[in-house]
Each structure stands twice: as C-alpha cells, then as structure tokens.
Write a protein that holds these residues in place. Structure first.
Motif, PDB file in Angstrom:
ATOM      1  N   LYS A 177      -0.232   3.229  -3.213  1.00  0.00           N
ATOM      2  CA  LYS A 177       0.209   3.658  -1.895  1.00  0.00           C
ATOM      3  C   LYS A 177      -0.281   5.071  -1.585  1.00  0.00           C
ATOM      4  CE  LYS A 177       3.120   2.742   1.538  1.00  0.00           C
ATOM      5  NZ  LYS A 177       2.965   1.668   2.449  1.00  0.00           N
ATOM      6  N   SER A 226      -0.485  -9.645  -9.469  1.00  0.00           N
ATOM      7  CA  SER A 226      -1.021  -8.374  -9.955  1.00  0.00           C
ATOM      8  C   SER A 226      -2.459  -8.529 -10.432  1.00  0.00           C
ATOM      9  CB  SER A 226      -0.144  -7.806 -11.069  1.00  0.00           C
ATOM     10  OG  SER A 226      -0.188  -8.637 -12.202  1.00  0.00           O
ATOM     11  N   PHE A 282       2.604   0.560  -7.596  1.00  0.00           N
ATOM     12  CA  PHE A 282       2.741   0.561  -6.140  1.00  0.00           C
ATOM     13  C   PHE A 282       2.717   1.979  -5.612  1.00  0.00           C
ATOM     14  CE2 PHE A 282       5.397   0.553  -2.294  1.00  0.00           C
ATOM     15  CZ  PHE A 282       4.640  -0.308  -1.512  1.00  0.00           C
ATOM     16  N   LYS A 283       3.366   2.902  -6.304  1.00  0.00           N
ATOM     17  CA  LYS A 283       3.393   4.297  -5.879  1.00  0.00           C
ATOM     18  C   LYS A 283       1.992   4.904  -5.901  1.00  0.00           C
ATOM     19  CE  LYS A 283       5.102   8.809  -7.197  1.00  0.00           C
ATOM     20  NZ  LYS A 283       5.762   9.602  -8.201  1.00  0.00           N
ATOM     21  N   ALA A 323       8.925  -4.254 -14.322  1.00  0.00           N
ATOM     22  CA  ALA A 323       9.370  -3.770 -13.015  1.00  0.00           C
ATOM     23  C   ALA A 323       9.019  -2.293 -12.823  1.00  0.00           C
ATOM     24  CB  ALA A 323      10.884  -3.982 -12.869  1.00  0.00           C
ATOM     25  N   ILE A 324       9.235  -1.486 -13.852  1.00  0.00           N
ATOM     26  CA  ILE A 324       8.901  -0.057 -13.763  1.00  0.00           C
ATOM     27  C   ILE A 324       7.402   0.132 -13.578  1.00  0.00           C
ATOM     28  CG2 ILE A 324       8.819   2.094 -15.080  1.00  0.00           C
ATOM     29  CD1 ILE A 324      11.534   1.263 -16.285  1.00  0.00           C
ATOM     30  N   GLY A 374       5.298  -1.946 -12.308  1.00  0.00           N
ATOM     31  CA  GLY A 374       4.949  -2.413 -10.962  1.00  0.00           C
ATOM     32  C   GLY A 374       5.287  -1.386  -9.903  1.00  0.00           C
ATOM     33  N   LEU A 375       6.451  -0.768 -10.028  1.00  0.00           N
ATOM     34  CA  LEU A 375       6.830   0.270  -9.065  1.00  0.00           C
ATOM     35  C   LEU A 375       5.917   1.483  -9.164  1.00  0.00           C
ATOM     36  CD1 LEU A 375      10.717   0.054  -9.338  1.00  0.00           C
ATOM     37  CD2 LEU A 375       9.279  -0.690  -7.431  1.00  0.00           C
ATOM     38  N   LEU A 376       5.555   1.861 -10.379  1.00  0.00           N
ATOM     39  CA  LEU A 376       4.639   2.994 -10.547  1.00  0.00           C
ATOM     40  C   LEU A 376       3.253   2.664  -9.992  1.00  0.00           C
ATOM     41  CD1 LEU A 376       5.596   4.257 -14.110  1.00  0.00           C
ATOM     42  CD2 LEU A 376       6.028   5.387 -11.925  1.00  0.00           C
TER      43      LEU A 376
END
Length: 80
Positions: free
Chosen positions: A78, A7, A74-75, A67-68, A70-72
């Motif tokens: 993207k 990251s 990535f969203k 994790a949350i 990281g997913l946010l």
C-alpha cells in the motif's frame, strides 16, 4: 488454500512487474527451485513440532503468523 493462491498470484504479478524481462527465466527458475527445495525442510520442522506441541496450537500460531505477515505485506504494498 484460498489465501495461499491469492497471495501467490499477487506475488507472481509483482515479480513479473519488478524483474526485468530478460531475467524472468532465471528469476522464476531460482524462485521455484528455492520453493520446492524448502519442502524437505518444512517436513522436518513439522515433524519436530508435532512431537513437542499440540496440533491445535501449531495451527493457531501458524494462522496468527500468516495473518501478521499478510497485514505487513499489505502495508508495504500500500505504501508503494
């Protein structure tokens, strides 16, 4: 450790791309100052949490929050 390095590399690359070259020195100096300046606050928060919660639960919640985030991230990356 691995995901932190991954990251950090992505963040530095994104900052390098998005910040004007004439402001790189100022921007990265401020970024490093804030990052290293937050260490004492992080140690203080960790000390208080250790006294009130079980270490396993602290690590579990920390992992879930990472994790949350990281997913946010990535969203949002993207969608650009």
């Amino acid at each position: 450790g691995f995901f932190l390095n991954t990251s950090n590399i992505n963040a530095i690359a994104m900052y390098t791309r998005d910040v004007s070259p004439e402001y790189h020195g100022r921007f990265f100096t401020i970024l490093n100052t804030v990052a290293y300046g937050s260490f004492p606050l992080a140690y203080l928060i960790a000390m208080v949490l250790i006294h009130h919660f079980d270490l396993y639960n602290i690590i579990l919640v920390n992992g879930i929050l990472i994790a949350i985030s990281g997913l946010l991230a990535f969203k949002f990356i993207k969608s650009e």
